[in-house]
Each structure stands twice: as C-alpha cells, then as structure tokens.
Motif scaffolding. Structure first.
Motif, PDB file in Angstrom:
ATOM      1  N   ALA A   1       2.766  40.545  -7.157  1.00  0.00           N
ATOM      2  CA  ALA A   1       3.691  40.550  -5.546  1.00  0.00           C
ATOM      3  C   ALA A   1       4.762  38.822  -5.495  1.00  0.00           C
ATOM      4  CB  ALA A   1       2.608  40.800  -4.756  1.00  0.00           C
ATOM      5  N   VAL A   2       3.854  37.889  -6.634  1.00  0.00           N
ATOM      6  CA  VAL A   2       4.808  37.614  -6.429  1.00  0.00           C
ATOM      7  C   VAL A   2       6.248  36.454  -7.862  1.00  0.00           C
ATOM      8  CG1 VAL A   2       4.543  34.420  -7.232  1.00  0.00           C
ATOM      9  CG2 VAL A   2       3.326  35.434  -6.019  1.00  0.00           C
ATOM     10  N   TYR A   3       6.220  37.588  -8.925  1.00  0.00           N
ATOM     11  CA  TYR A   3       7.066  37.246  -9.777  1.00  0.00           C
ATOM     12  C   TYR A   3       7.377  38.377 -10.002  1.00  0.00           C
ATOM     13  CZ  TYR A   3       4.529  32.359 -10.021  1.00  0.00           C
ATOM     14  OH  TYR A   3       3.822  31.844 -10.105  1.00  0.00           O
ATOM     15  N   GLY A   4       6.309  39.720  -9.810  1.00  0.00           N
ATOM     16  CA  GLY A   4       7.253  40.681 -10.249  1.00  0.00           C
ATOM     17  C   GLY A   4       6.662  41.447 -11.898  1.00  0.00           C
ATOM     18  N   GLU A   5       6.902  42.294 -12.099  1.00  0.00           N
ATOM     19  CA  GLU A   5       6.321  42.947 -13.751  1.00  0.00           C
ATOM     20  C   GLU A   5       7.083  42.834 -14.807  1.00  0.00           C
ATOM     21  OE1 GLU A   5       2.877  45.666 -15.624  1.00  0.00           O
ATOM     22  OE2 GLU A   5       3.452  45.228 -13.512  1.00  0.00           O
ATOM     23  N   TYR A   6       8.281  42.872 -14.520  1.00  0.00           N
ATOM     24  CA  TYR A   6       9.082  42.964 -16.058  1.00  0.00           C
ATOM     25  C   TYR A   6       8.884  40.948 -16.455  1.00  0.00           C
ATOM     26  CZ  TYR A   6      12.819  42.802 -19.180  1.00  0.00           C
ATOM     27  OH  TYR A   6      13.666  42.142 -20.490  1.00  0.00           O
ATOM     28  N   LEU A   7       8.975  40.141 -15.465  1.00  0.00           N
ATOM     29  CA  LEU A   7       9.274  38.776 -15.821  1.00  0.00           C
ATOM     30  C   LEU A   7       7.493  38.502 -17.115  1.00  0.00           C
ATOM     31  CD1 LEU A   7      11.206  37.010 -13.374  1.00  0.00           C
ATOM     32  CD2 LEU A   7      11.875  37.691 -15.355  1.00  0.00           C
ATOM     33  N   LEU A   8       6.719  39.071 -16.090  1.00  0.00           N
ATOM     34  CA  LEU A   8       5.640  38.898 -16.504  1.00  0.00           C
ATOM     35  C   LEU A   8       5.034  38.804 -17.819  1.00  0.00           C
ATOM     36  CD1 LEU A   8       2.901  39.453 -12.954  1.00  0.00           C
ATOM     37  CD2 LEU A   8       3.816  36.881 -14.625  1.00  0.00           C
ATOM     38  N   LEU A   9       5.736  40.540 -17.788  1.00  0.00           N
ATOM     39  CA  LEU A   9       5.827  40.732 -19.332  1.00  0.00           C
ATOM     40  C   LEU A   9       6.254  40.205 -20.447  1.00  0.00           C
ATOM     41  CD1 LEU A   9       6.075  44.764 -18.010  1.00  0.00           C
ATOM     42  CD2 LEU A   9       3.976  43.605 -19.206  1.00  0.00           C
TER      43      LEU A   9
ATOM     44  N   ALA B   1      10.468  49.113 -20.094  1.00  0.00           N
ATOM     45  CA  ALA B   1      12.042  49.564 -19.396  1.00  0.00           C
ATOM     46  C   ALA B   1      12.074  50.116 -17.727  1.00  0.00           C
ATOM     47  CB  ALA B   1      12.496  50.435 -20.272  1.00  0.00           C
ATOM     48  N   ALA B   2      10.961  50.756 -17.575  1.00  0.00           N
ATOM     49  CA  ALA B   2      10.301  51.022 -16.061  1.00  0.00           C
ATOM     50  C   ALA B   2      10.403  50.412 -15.455  1.00  0.00           C
ATOM     51  CB  ALA B   2       9.617  51.967 -16.207  1.00  0.00           C
ATOM     52  N   ALA B   3       9.602  48.717 -16.008  1.00  0.00           N
ATOM     53  CA  ALA B   3       9.220  47.715 -14.989  1.00  0.00           C
ATOM     54  C   ALA B   3      10.855  46.775 -14.775  1.00  0.00           C
ATOM     55  CB  ALA B   3       8.114  46.593 -15.675  1.00  0.00           C
ATOM     56  N   TYR B   4      11.910  46.405 -15.422  1.00  0.00           N
ATOM     57  CA  TYR B   4      13.481  46.473 -15.266  1.00  0.00           C
ATOM     58  C   TYR B   4      14.233  46.827 -14.691  1.00  0.00           C
ATOM     59  CZ  TYR B   4      17.960  44.676 -16.309  1.00  0.00           C
ATOM     60  OH  TYR B   4      18.893  43.811 -16.397  1.00  0.00           O
ATOM     61  N   ALA B   5      13.814  48.413 -14.323  1.00  0.00           N
ATOM     62  CA  ALA B   5      14.781  48.858 -13.690  1.00  0.00           C
ATOM     63  C   ALA B   5      14.072  48.800 -12.335  1.00  0.00           C
ATOM     64  CB  ALA B   5      15.088  50.639 -14.242  1.00  0.00           C
ATOM     65  N   GLN B   6      13.265  48.294 -12.219  1.00  0.00           N
ATOM     66  CA  GLN B   6      12.829  48.621 -11.287  1.00  0.00           C
ATOM     67  C   GLN B   6      12.979  46.969 -10.207  1.00  0.00           C
ATOM     68  OE1 GLN B   6       8.486  48.862 -10.389  1.00  0.00           O
ATOM     69  NE2 GLN B   6       8.212  48.477  -8.034  1.00  0.00           N
ATOM     70  N   TRP B   7      13.087  46.046 -11.453  1.00  0.00           N
ATOM     71  CA  TRP B   7      13.213  44.485 -10.958  1.00  0.00           C
ATOM     72  C   TRP B   7      14.989  44.525 -10.608  1.00  0.00           C
ATOM     73  CZ3 TRP B   7      15.562  40.580 -13.519  1.00  0.00           C
ATOM     74  CH2 TRP B   7      16.072  39.952 -13.996  1.00  0.00           C
ATOM     75  N   ALA B   8      15.617  45.174 -11.329  1.00  0.00           N
ATOM     76  CA  ALA B   8      16.721  45.063 -11.608  1.00  0.00           C
ATOM     77  C   ALA B   8      17.628  45.608  -9.992  1.00  0.00           C
ATOM     78  CB  ALA B   8      17.912  45.956 -12.156  1.00  0.00           C
ATOM     79  N   VAL B   9      17.173  46.577  -9.570  1.00  0.00           N
ATOM     80  CA  VAL B   9      17.195  47.604  -8.022  1.00  0.00           C
ATOM     81  C   VAL B   9      16.233  46.112  -7.306  1.00  0.00           C
ATOM     82  CG1 VAL B   9      16.016  48.774  -6.648  1.00  0.00           C
ATOM     83  CG2 VAL B   9      17.018  49.628  -9.185  1.00  0.00           C
ATOM     84  N   GLU B  10      15.589  45.524  -7.436  1.00  0.00           N
ATOM     85  CA  GLU B  10      14.757  44.795  -6.133  1.00  0.00           C
ATOM     86  C   GLU B  10      15.433  43.861  -5.964  1.00  0.00           C
ATOM     87  OE1 GLU B  10      10.655  44.136  -7.479  1.00  0.00           O
ATOM     88  OE2 GLU B  10      10.310  46.126  -6.596  1.00  0.00           O
ATOM     89  N   GLN B  11      15.896  42.843  -7.288  1.00  0.00           N
ATOM     90  CA  GLN B  11      17.213  41.996  -6.889  1.00  0.00           C
ATOM     91  C   GLN B  11      18.230  41.802  -6.744  1.00  0.00           C
ATOM     92  OE1 GLN B  11      14.438  40.030  -8.262  1.00  0.00           O
ATOM     93  NE2 GLN B  11      16.296  38.859  -9.272  1.00  0.00           N
ATOM     94  N   ASP B  12      19.430  43.495  -6.400  1.00  0.00           N
ATOM     95  CA  ASP B  12      19.690  43.537  -5.423  1.00  0.00           C
ATOM     96  C   ASP B  12      19.989  43.746  -5.005  1.00  0.00           C
ATOM     97  OD1 ASP B  12      21.823  43.208  -8.142  1.00  0.00           O
ATOM     98  OD2 ASP B  12      21.199  46.140  -8.588  1.00  0.00           O
ATOM     99  N   GLU B  13      19.167  44.437  -4.156  1.00  0.00           N
ATOM    100  CA  GLU B  13      18.263  44.314  -2.721  1.00  0.00           C
ATOM    101  C   GLU B  13      18.481  43.284  -2.299  1.00  0.00           C
ATOM    102  OE1 GLU B  13      15.216  46.723  -1.974  1.00  0.00           O
ATOM    103  OE2 GLU B  13      15.974  49.082  -2.730  1.00  0.00           O
ATOM    104  N   ARG B  14      17.525  42.425  -3.115  1.00  0.00           N
ATOM    105  CA  ARG B  14      16.939  41.348  -2.022  1.00  0.00           C
ATOM    106  C   ARG B  14      19.019  40.354  -1.808  1.00  0.00           C
ATOM    107  NH1 ARG B  14      13.056  38.513  -5.513  1.00  0.00           N
ATOM    108  NH2 ARG B  14      12.646  36.566  -3.293  1.00  0.00           N
ATOM    109  N   ALA B  15      19.701  40.406  -3.233  1.00  0.00           N
ATOM    110  CA  ALA B  15      20.953  39.826  -2.702  1.00  0.00           C
ATOM    111  C   ALA B  15      21.154  40.395  -1.662  1.00  0.00           C
ATOM    112  CB  ALA B  15      21.277  39.401  -4.363  1.00  0.00           C
ATOM    113  N   ALA B  16      21.553  42.002  -1.292  1.00  0.00           N
ATOM    114  CA  ALA B  16      22.284  42.451  -0.244  1.00  0.00           C
ATOM    115  C   ALA B  16      21.611  41.867   0.801  1.00  0.00           C
ATOM    116  CB  ALA B  16      21.874  44.212  -0.531  1.00  0.00           C
ATOM    117  N   ASN B  17      20.068  41.734   1.040  1.00  0.00           N
ATOM    118  CA  ASN B  17      19.709  40.950   1.966  1.00  0.00           C
ATOM    119  C   ASN B  17      20.361  39.627   2.641  1.00  0.00           C
ATOM    120  OD1 ASN B  17      18.568  43.809   2.588  1.00  0.00           O
ATOM    121  ND2 ASN B  17      16.704  42.574   0.935  1.00  0.00           N
ATOM    122  N   ALA B  18      20.278  39.136   2.044  1.00  0.00           N
ATOM    123  CA  ALA B  18      20.950  37.024   1.902  1.00  0.00           C
ATOM    124  C   ALA B  18      22.455  37.279   2.613  1.00  0.00           C
ATOM    125  CB  ALA B  18      20.355  36.998   0.674  1.00  0.00           C
TER     126      ALA B  18
END
Length: 562
Positions: free
Chosen positions: A340-348, A393-410
């Motif tokens: 929850a804190v860091y996301g699956e991809y960066l932990l992998l 790869a699946a974790a990265y795709a999810q992470w990238a979408v989340e990053q884009d959404e968070r940038a858009a929210n800002a």
C-alpha cells in the motif's frame, strides 16, 4: 444605536463594543497567519511551505513575495512521490523565472527524477516548454554535483565529482524470509544472536502497526534496552524519544555526548530513514524501494569507532532485509502495508537487487549507490528472473497508470503548470482557486491520499478537561490560553490521526476546538480529541487509545483489531 455595558455604541458593521474589546486583544490574522512565515529573513521549515507556492490558493502572492530574492535549499528531494513532485516542478519553474537560485540535495536520486528536476527549472528560466537536454551530462562519481543555468537563452551544465566523506565499505546483505502473516519472532531471533555480546541495532518497519508489534516482542526479550519511535506518538513523546536516541547513538565526537549504551534496540518506522544521524551496529529493515532502502543503510556503521566499541558479531556492517517471502516459482510476496505504501513494482525491483546481493558479496557503499538506484527504477523487466517477468510487467503497467492518475490529480491544484510559462504576473492564475487555505486543507492539496488530521489529545471528566499528564485545563479548556506553561504542555499532546478514521464528515465534525480556546491564535484552530479515563475515544468506527509506551493504538469497533 444601542449603548452597551461599556457606554459605547455598536459599530456600523454589527460588531458590538464588547466584541471590539475582545478583538483588540487578538492580533490581526495578517500578523499571525501561517502565510507570513516565508516573509522572515531566514526560514527553516518543511517542504510543504514551498509547495504551497505552487498551488492555486488565496494569498499565494504572499508566498511568492517571501521566496523572492532568496536562495532555496531543499533536502532529500528523492523522497517526494509523483503527486508531490508535480508541485515541486511547478515551484521550480516559478523560482527560476524569478531568478531564485535553488540547491537540491539527495544521496539517492533516480536518473529520471534528476532529468525532470532539471527540465522544470530550465523551463522557468527560459520560459519555454520544449528544451534540448542532449548536453545534460550523466551523473558520474559519487558524490556528484550538477549545476544548471540559462545563458543567452540556452541551457548550460557543469558537473563535478568529489571524494566521498567516508571511504566505501562492504555491507553484507542478508534476506530474512518473512511471510506476511508471520509475527516478529524471526526478527527477535536475529537480534538475540547478533547482540549476544552487546551492541546497538536499528529495526525499521514500513507501518506503525508492524513497528508496535515488533517493539512489543523485542521488549519482552531486551526489556529497557528497547525504544519505539514512530509518527503516531504525541509531538512531545516523539521529540523526547528522538532526542534520546540521537544522544545515545549519535556521532561519538559530539561535545557532551553520553557513553554509548552496552545494548540498545531502536524499533522505528520511516522516521529513521533520513535526516536521522544515528550509528547502528546492525540494521534490520523491511524491504522498500532501493533508494529508500539505501537511505536506511546509511544509518549502519555511520560513524568511525574503535573496533572495541563494536562487539565481534556486529563489527562488520550487515543489513538484514525482512518484509518479504521469497518463492521458488515466482516473485516474493510482500505484506499488504508495504504494498500500500510503495506499490508492488518498486518492491519487486528492490527485491531483485537485494536477493542478488545476498547471493553474492553484498554491496559496496556508497560506491554502488548510483548504479543500484538506476536499476531500481528502470522500466525494463528483462533483467529480472524469468519467473518474475510476467507479474512484474503487470505490476509495472498498474504502477504506471497509477502514477499518471496521481499526476493528473495534482494538476487541478497547480498554479499554472508548464502551459503558462513566461506569465509576467500572478493575475488571474487563481481565478479557479481551491478555496480555503487552512493548514489541513493546504496539506491535503500538496500531499496525496486521504487527509490526515492533527488533533490535540486531552482528558475529559466530570470536572472538565485536563492534559494527558493530568494538569487541569478548567471546565472549558481555557486555562491553556492564560498560562504559557500549560499551553506548551497542551501543544506537546498533538498527534496525527490515521486518515481512515477521519475520512467522513461526521468524524471531522466531532473534532473541534474546546470552548475556551477561542482567544488563542493556535488553539482556536486546533482540533481536540477528548479521551476518557482509559485515555480512549471512539471515532470514525474505531476505538483509539493512547499509550505512553506504544503511541496511538486503534481497534475496529466491530471487534476486529485494526
């Protein structure tokens, strides 16, 4: 016009003479408001106050006026998430446009973030969005300094490397397999063995709950030689414990430094990750993104000491990485809190580097830091073990979408973004202002996630209110307004509640200033959480209890421990 008890007439604006008399006792908001902090000659504070200058909020011009003509220094810039980084980029554009020099510091800066920071500053300095950064030099050597400026309408770069402040040294890396459902027994077993002759260890957990559970198990073995430190303690308790740990485990050559304790175990959360000058003989840490993990390693054998000061089992620097359960047929599993804190991809990405080091010869720190950080943030999963690649790869795709959404929210809060470069004034930029600029609302604007609310813990009984230590505050809490010593004690009882307990409007409505706090400029904005005789209160579906030893504890009112 009516005449009041003072023999004066009410004013034309409906403010009675009695109200005017009270108002005269209160300095104007202009002089007491949080916006004036940047107007002082020298300002030291959190990064939030700079990020507020990048938001469409009222009085943002005051923040820009306070930053004009300054030199701005920001530390630990790697620690800002993608949401906060949008405000940092925006602030850099405005600072560069105003000719304000900025110094950015980080020991573990990912290359991608380095490039984004350079881009943002040059966009402001050159007043254009598209830049040619082909001449931007790579970061070579460690430490490395990069200077960026604009000359005759073009970017200029210079880079220098220097010898590290201490020579690189080998750090042993070990994996402590820990199933997400496991308790802290494995960590305690490592501590028992490593500190059998004595020594000082630092244990870093990724969540407050894991830290509290680990501390309870550690204390059962080590007794008074254990200290717990996390952000869900009152400001006073946290300050006292931080000061104690820094004194006991700080630099040995400090004036008046006490003797290093024969044995000590500090259990902490990310508070111990950076800007925390302690020297541990052994580090046990939950897995985190590689840059943050290396920050934690920076607490290990931080200061030079004679060999006799470190017992034989901990004389060689060693980091034990817990918080993951390696699998034979795929990537490791991680605790839910860490995901929850860091996301699956960066932990992998980080887990792959840790396992590789554990199977090899460890790390050479700080020489290996730049390469490790670069590998920890690459987008290519081809260098991961084959059985990891598909889930990675699946974790990265999810992470990238989340990053884009968070940038858009800002973006909805940004003052202008890179689409308004070269704007000569602030006029009109906050026509769509994000409204109220109270401290909690501002922090919610520049930090992602649910709003975290700071409250002041007070005790409530039939006789009125009291501080946590039992000092009476009177039937309405007003004693704190008239007695500076009591006010200081009240301020030490502030603590941040977890967002999950305050997301509802009903929960927030119950957190109000005490009736007698209206005449104090800070207290009248503070939110009080009255506790019963057991130092407990119900809020937002949880029962909170404050423990001087463990900090803030919570339990779901449905019966399941939170």
């Amino acid at each position: 016009a009516g005449v009041d008890d003072f023999g004066c007439c009410d004013d034309d604006y409906g403010l009675s003479a009695r109200d005017q008399a009270v108002a005269r006792l209160i300095p104007a908001e202009w002089f007491l408001g949080p916006k004036r902090g940047l107007l002082s000659a020298l300002t030291v504070g959190t990064v939030d106050h700079l990020l507020y200058a990048a938001t469409r909020t009222r009085h943002v011009m005051l923040r820009h006026a306070g930053l004009a003509g300054r030199v701005v220094v920001l530390d630990e810039v790697h620690a800002y998430d993608v949401y906060m980084s949008q405000f940092l980029f925006e602030a850099l554009r405005w600072l560069a446009d105003a000719g304000v020099p900025v110094v950015l510091l980080s020991a573990t800066l990912p290359p991608q973030l380095r490039r984004r920071l350079v881009t943002a500053y040059l966009q402001g300095a050159l007043a254009r969005r598209d830049l040619d950064l082909s001449a931007l030099p790579a970061a070579e050597g460690y430490p490395n300094a990069l200077t960026v400026c604009a000359v005759d309408g073009e970017p200029r770069f210079d880079t220098r490397a220097a010898a590290p402040w201490r020579p690189s040294a080998p750090v042993g890396v070990h994996v402590l397999p820990e199933d997400p459902a496991d308790g802290p027994d494995a960590v305690v077993a490592v501590l028992r063995e490593a500190l059998r002759e004595g020594g000082c260890a630092l244990v870093v957990r990724n969540t407050v709950r894991r830290a509290q559970q680990t501390y309870a198990a550690v204390k059962a073995v080590f007794g008074v030689d254990a200290v717990l430190l996390h952000a869900r303690m009152t400001a006073g308790d946290r300050a006292d414990r931080t000061d104690r740990v820094l004194r006991l485990l700080g630099a040995p050559d400090r004036e008046g430094a006490p003797a290093r304790p024969p044995r000590l175990v500090v259990v902490a959360t990310q508070l111990a990750e950076q800007s925390f000058d302690v020297d541990a003989d052994l580090l046990i840490t939950d897995l985190a993104p590689i840059d943050l993990l290396l920050q934690r390693v920076g607490r290990l054998h931080r200061h030079a000491r004679p060999d006799e000061d470190r017992k034989a089992p901990v004389r060689t620097p060693r980091v034990v990485v817990a918080g993951m359960a390696p699998q034979t047929d795929g990537p490791p599993r991680f605790p839910g809190g860490s995901r929850a804190v860091y996301g699956e991809y960066l932990l992998l990405r980080s887990a792959a580097l840790v396992i590789e080091a554990a199977q090899g010869s460890g790390w050479n720190v700080p020489a290996d830091v730049p390469a490790l950080v670069a590998h920890g943030y690459t987008e290519d999963v081809g260098d991961l073990p084959e059985s990891w690649r598909e889930p990675a790869a699946a974790a990265y795709a999810q992470w990238a979408v989340e990053q884009d959404e968070r940038a858009a929210n800002a973006a909805q809060y940004l003052l202008s973004s890179d689409g308004a470069l070269g704007t000569p004034t602030l006029a009109g930029l906050h026509d769509r202002s994000v409204a109220a600029a109270e401290d909690d609302a501002l922090e919610a604007a520049v930090r992602d996630g649910d709003e975290s609310i700071e409250v002041v813990l007070v005790r409530r009984s039939d006789r009125g209110y009291a501080t946590l230590a039992g000092r009476p505050l009177g039937p309405d809490g007003g004693v704190a307004v008239s007695d500076p010593e009591v006010l200081d004690e009240v301020a030490r009882c502030s603590v941040r509640l977890p967002p999950y307990a305050t997301v509802t409007a009903a929960a927030q409505q119950t957190l109000r200033p005490l009736p007698g706090w209206g005449l104090d400029p800070w207290l009248r904005r503070a939110r009080a959480l009255p506790l019963d005789d057991d130092l407990a209160a119900d809020l937002g579906g949880y029962r909170f209890r404050y423990s001087e030893e463990l900090g803030l504890l919570d339990e779901r009112l449905t019966g399941r421990t939170g």
